[in-house]
Design a protein around this motif. Structure first.
Motif, PDB file in Angstrom:
ATOM      1  N   MET A   1       0.843  -1.167   0.000  1.00  0.00           N
ATOM      2  CA  MET A   1       0.000   0.000   0.000  1.00  0.00           C
ATOM      3  C   MET A   1       0.900   1.246   0.000  1.00  0.00           C
ATOM      4  O   MET A   1       1.759   1.388   0.857  1.00  0.00           O
ATOM      5  CB  MET A   1      -0.906  -0.017   1.232  1.00  0.00           C
ATOM      6  N   ARG A   2       0.681   2.125  -0.957  1.00  0.00           N
ATOM      7  CA  ARG A   2       1.469   3.358  -1.070  1.00  0.00           C
ATOM      8  C   ARG A   2       0.754   4.500  -0.367  1.00  0.00           C
ATOM      9  O   ARG A   2      -0.444   4.706  -0.564  1.00  0.00           O
ATOM     10  CB  ARG A   2       1.662   3.704  -2.541  1.00  0.00           C
ATOM     11  N   ALA A   3       1.511   5.265   0.423  1.00  0.00           N
ATOM     12  CA  ALA A   3       0.921   6.355   1.194  1.00  0.00           C
ATOM     13  C   ALA A   3       1.712   7.643   1.013  1.00  0.00           C
ATOM     14  O   ALA A   3       2.917   7.624   0.770  1.00  0.00           O
ATOM     15  CB  ALA A   3       0.881   5.990   2.674  1.00  0.00           C
ATOM     16  N   ILE A   4       0.991   8.757   1.146  1.00  0.00           N
ATOM     17  CA  ILE A   4       1.608  10.081   1.176  1.00  0.00           C
ATOM     18  C   ILE A   4       1.234  10.732   2.497  1.00  0.00           C
ATOM     19  O   ILE A   4       0.069  10.697   2.904  1.00  0.00           O
ATOM     20  CB  ILE A   4       1.145  10.946  -0.007  1.00  0.00           C
ATOM     21  N   LEU A   5       2.227  11.318   3.153  1.00  0.00           N
ATOM     22  CA  LEU A   5       2.015  12.020   4.411  1.00  0.00           C
ATOM     23  C   LEU A   5       1.999  13.513   4.119  1.00  0.00           C
ATOM     24  O   LEU A   5       2.919  14.041   3.489  1.00  0.00           O
ATOM     25  CB  LEU A   5       3.134  11.712   5.399  1.00  0.00           C
ATOM     26  N   ILE A   6       0.954  14.211   4.588  1.00  0.00           N
ATOM     27  CA  ILE A   6       0.812  15.636   4.318  1.00  0.00           C
ATOM     28  C   ILE A   6       0.491  16.349   5.631  1.00  0.00           C
ATOM     29  O   ILE A   6      -0.561  16.145   6.218  1.00  0.00           O
ATOM     30  CB  ILE A   6      -0.302  15.897   3.288  1.00  0.00           C
ATOM     31  N   ALA A  39       1.775  18.877  -2.240  1.00  0.00           N
ATOM     32  CA  ALA A  39       0.996  17.654  -2.027  1.00  0.00           C
ATOM     33  C   ALA A  39       0.194  17.301  -3.274  1.00  0.00           C
ATOM     34  O   ALA A  39       0.122  16.128  -3.654  1.00  0.00           O
ATOM     35  CB  ALA A  39       0.071  17.833  -0.830  1.00  0.00           C
ATOM     36  N   TYR A  40      -0.390  18.293  -3.924  1.00  0.00           N
ATOM     37  CA  TYR A  40      -1.147  18.059  -5.153  1.00  0.00           C
ATOM     38  C   TYR A  40      -0.253  17.377  -6.191  1.00  0.00           C
ATOM     39  O   TYR A  40      -0.632  16.363  -6.790  1.00  0.00           O
ATOM     40  CB  TYR A  40      -1.696  19.382  -5.694  1.00  0.00           C
ATOM     41  N   THR A  41       0.937  17.912  -6.385  1.00  0.00           N
ATOM     42  CA  THR A  41       1.888  17.345  -7.340  1.00  0.00           C
ATOM     43  C   THR A  41       2.244  15.915  -6.970  1.00  0.00           C
ATOM     44  O   THR A  41       2.302  15.028  -7.833  1.00  0.00           O
ATOM     45  CB  THR A  41       3.165  18.210  -7.403  1.00  0.00           C
ATOM     46  N   GLN A  42       2.481  15.673  -5.684  1.00  0.00           N
ATOM     47  CA  GLN A  42       2.861  14.331  -5.229  1.00  0.00           C
ATOM     48  C   GLN A  42       1.734  13.320  -5.441  1.00  0.00           C
ATOM     49  O   GLN A  42       1.983  12.170  -5.815  1.00  0.00           O
ATOM     50  CB  GLN A  42       3.278  14.373  -3.757  1.00  0.00           C
ATOM     51  N   VAL A  43       0.507  13.740  -5.204  1.00  0.00           N
ATOM     52  CA  VAL A  43      -0.632  12.834  -5.401  1.00  0.00           C
ATOM     53  C   VAL A  43      -0.756  12.454  -6.875  1.00  0.00           C
ATOM     54  O   VAL A  43      -0.935  11.280  -7.211  1.00  0.00           O
ATOM     55  CB  VAL A  43      -1.945  13.470  -4.876  1.00  0.00           C
ATOM     56  N   ILE A  44      -0.650  13.447  -7.757  1.00  0.00           N
ATOM     57  CA  ILE A  44      -0.741  13.179  -9.193  1.00  0.00           C
ATOM     58  C   ILE A  44       0.408  12.259  -9.634  1.00  0.00           C
ATOM     59  O   ILE A  44       0.211  11.311 -10.395  1.00  0.00           O
ATOM     60  CB  ILE A  44      -0.715  14.495  -9.999  1.00  0.00           C
ATOM     61  N   LEU A  45       1.596  12.532  -9.150  1.00  0.00           N
ATOM     62  CA  LEU A  45       2.786  11.778  -9.546  1.00  0.00           C
ATOM     63  C   LEU A  45       2.766  10.332  -9.051  1.00  0.00           C
ATOM     64  O   LEU A  45       3.056   9.398  -9.791  1.00  0.00           O
ATOM     65  CB  LEU A  45       4.039  12.484  -9.033  1.00  0.00           C
ATOM     66  N   ASP A  49      -2.458   4.996  -2.524  1.00  0.00           N
ATOM     67  CA  ASP A  49      -3.640   4.280  -2.054  1.00  0.00           C
ATOM     68  C   ASP A  49      -4.226   4.971  -0.830  1.00  0.00           C
ATOM     69  O   ASP A  49      -5.403   4.803  -0.517  1.00  0.00           O
ATOM     70  CB  ASP A  49      -3.264   2.844  -1.664  1.00  0.00           C
ATOM     71  N   LEU A  50      -3.379   5.738  -0.142  1.00  0.00           N
ATOM     72  CA  LEU A  50      -3.748   6.303   1.146  1.00  0.00           C
ATOM     73  C   LEU A  50      -3.087   7.662   1.342  1.00  0.00           C
ATOM     74  O   LEU A  50      -1.912   7.826   1.042  1.00  0.00           O
ATOM     75  CB  LEU A  50      -3.278   5.334   2.244  1.00  0.00           C
ATOM     76  N   LEU A  51      -3.863   8.635   1.850  1.00  0.00           N
ATOM     77  CA  LEU A  51      -3.314   9.940   2.235  1.00  0.00           C
ATOM     78  C   LEU A  51      -3.483  10.115   3.734  1.00  0.00           C
ATOM     79  O   LEU A  51      -4.577   9.911   4.256  1.00  0.00           O
ATOM     80  CB  LEU A  51      -4.076  11.096   1.571  1.00  0.00           C
ATOM     81  N   PHE A  52      -2.416  10.465   4.405  1.00  0.00           N
ATOM     82  CA  PHE A  52      -2.497  10.918   5.782  1.00  0.00           C
ATOM     83  C   PHE A  52      -2.488  12.434   5.677  1.00  0.00           C
ATOM     84  O   PHE A  52      -1.453  13.040   5.395  1.00  0.00           O
ATOM     85  CB  PHE A  52      -1.307  10.413   6.611  1.00  0.00           C
ATOM     86  N   LEU A  53      -3.649  13.047   5.833  1.00  0.00           N
ATOM     87  CA  LEU A  53      -3.845  14.448   5.481  1.00  0.00           C
ATOM     88  C   LEU A  53      -4.225  15.286   6.692  1.00  0.00           C
ATOM     89  O   LEU A  53      -5.254  15.056   7.323  1.00  0.00           O
ATOM     90  CB  LEU A  53      -4.936  14.541   4.408  1.00  0.00           C
ATOM     91  N   THR A  73      -8.789   8.263  -6.003  1.00  0.00           N
ATOM     92  CA  THR A  73      -8.678   6.803  -6.019  1.00  0.00           C
ATOM     93  C   THR A  73      -7.952   6.314  -4.776  1.00  0.00           C
ATOM     94  O   THR A  73      -7.296   5.274  -4.811  1.00  0.00           O
ATOM     95  CB  THR A  73      -7.936   6.343  -7.282  1.00  0.00           C
ATOM     96  N   PHE A  74      -8.040   7.064  -3.706  1.00  0.00           N
ATOM     97  CA  PHE A  74      -7.314   6.777  -2.468  1.00  0.00           C
ATOM     98  C   PHE A  74      -8.245   6.980  -1.282  1.00  0.00           C
ATOM     99  O   PHE A  74      -9.296   7.623  -1.394  1.00  0.00           O
ATOM    100  CB  PHE A  74      -6.090   7.707  -2.327  1.00  0.00           C
ATOM    101  N   GLU A  75      -7.838   6.441  -0.156  1.00  0.00           N
ATOM    102  CA  GLU A  75      -8.536   6.673   1.105  1.00  0.00           C
ATOM    103  C   GLU A  75      -7.815   7.791   1.847  1.00  0.00           C
ATOM    104  O   GLU A  75      -6.617   8.005   1.641  1.00  0.00           O
ATOM    105  CB  GLU A  75      -8.550   5.397   1.950  1.00  0.00           C
TER     106      GLU A  75
END
Length: 77
Positions: A1-6, A39-45, A49-53, A73-75
């Motif tokens: 599962m791929r995640a981005i921390l914001i 964050a917008y750029t990172q999400v597009i790139l 699957d998951l954002l910690f926002l 397309t993410f939670e």
């Protein structure tokens, strides 16, 4: 599962990274951002699957990021 921390607070980002590494080995942090425009750029790139926002980020909010994204397309946590 791929995640981005914001989050705009560095300590929160560091703590979350530690918690995920120690407790959620299946979650791979693919990007970290401390502002909405990056964050917008990172999400597009990365198409996570998951954002910690974070909700409140200085004068902006995490909801502003969500409103900018056409397809979600993410939670979100």
């Amino acid at each position: 599962m791929r995640a981005i921390l914001i989050d705009d607070e560095q300590a929160n980002l560091e703590n979350l990274q530690i918690l995920l590494a120690n407790n959620c080995p299946k979650v791979k942090v693919v990007a970290i951002s401390n502002n909405i425009s990056d964050a917008y750029t990172q999400v597009i790139l990365h198409q996570p699957d998951l954002l910690f926002l974070d909700i409140q980020m200085g004068k902006t909010t995490g909801f502003e990021l969500l409103s900018q994204l056409e397809e979600k397309t993410f939670e979100v946590i």
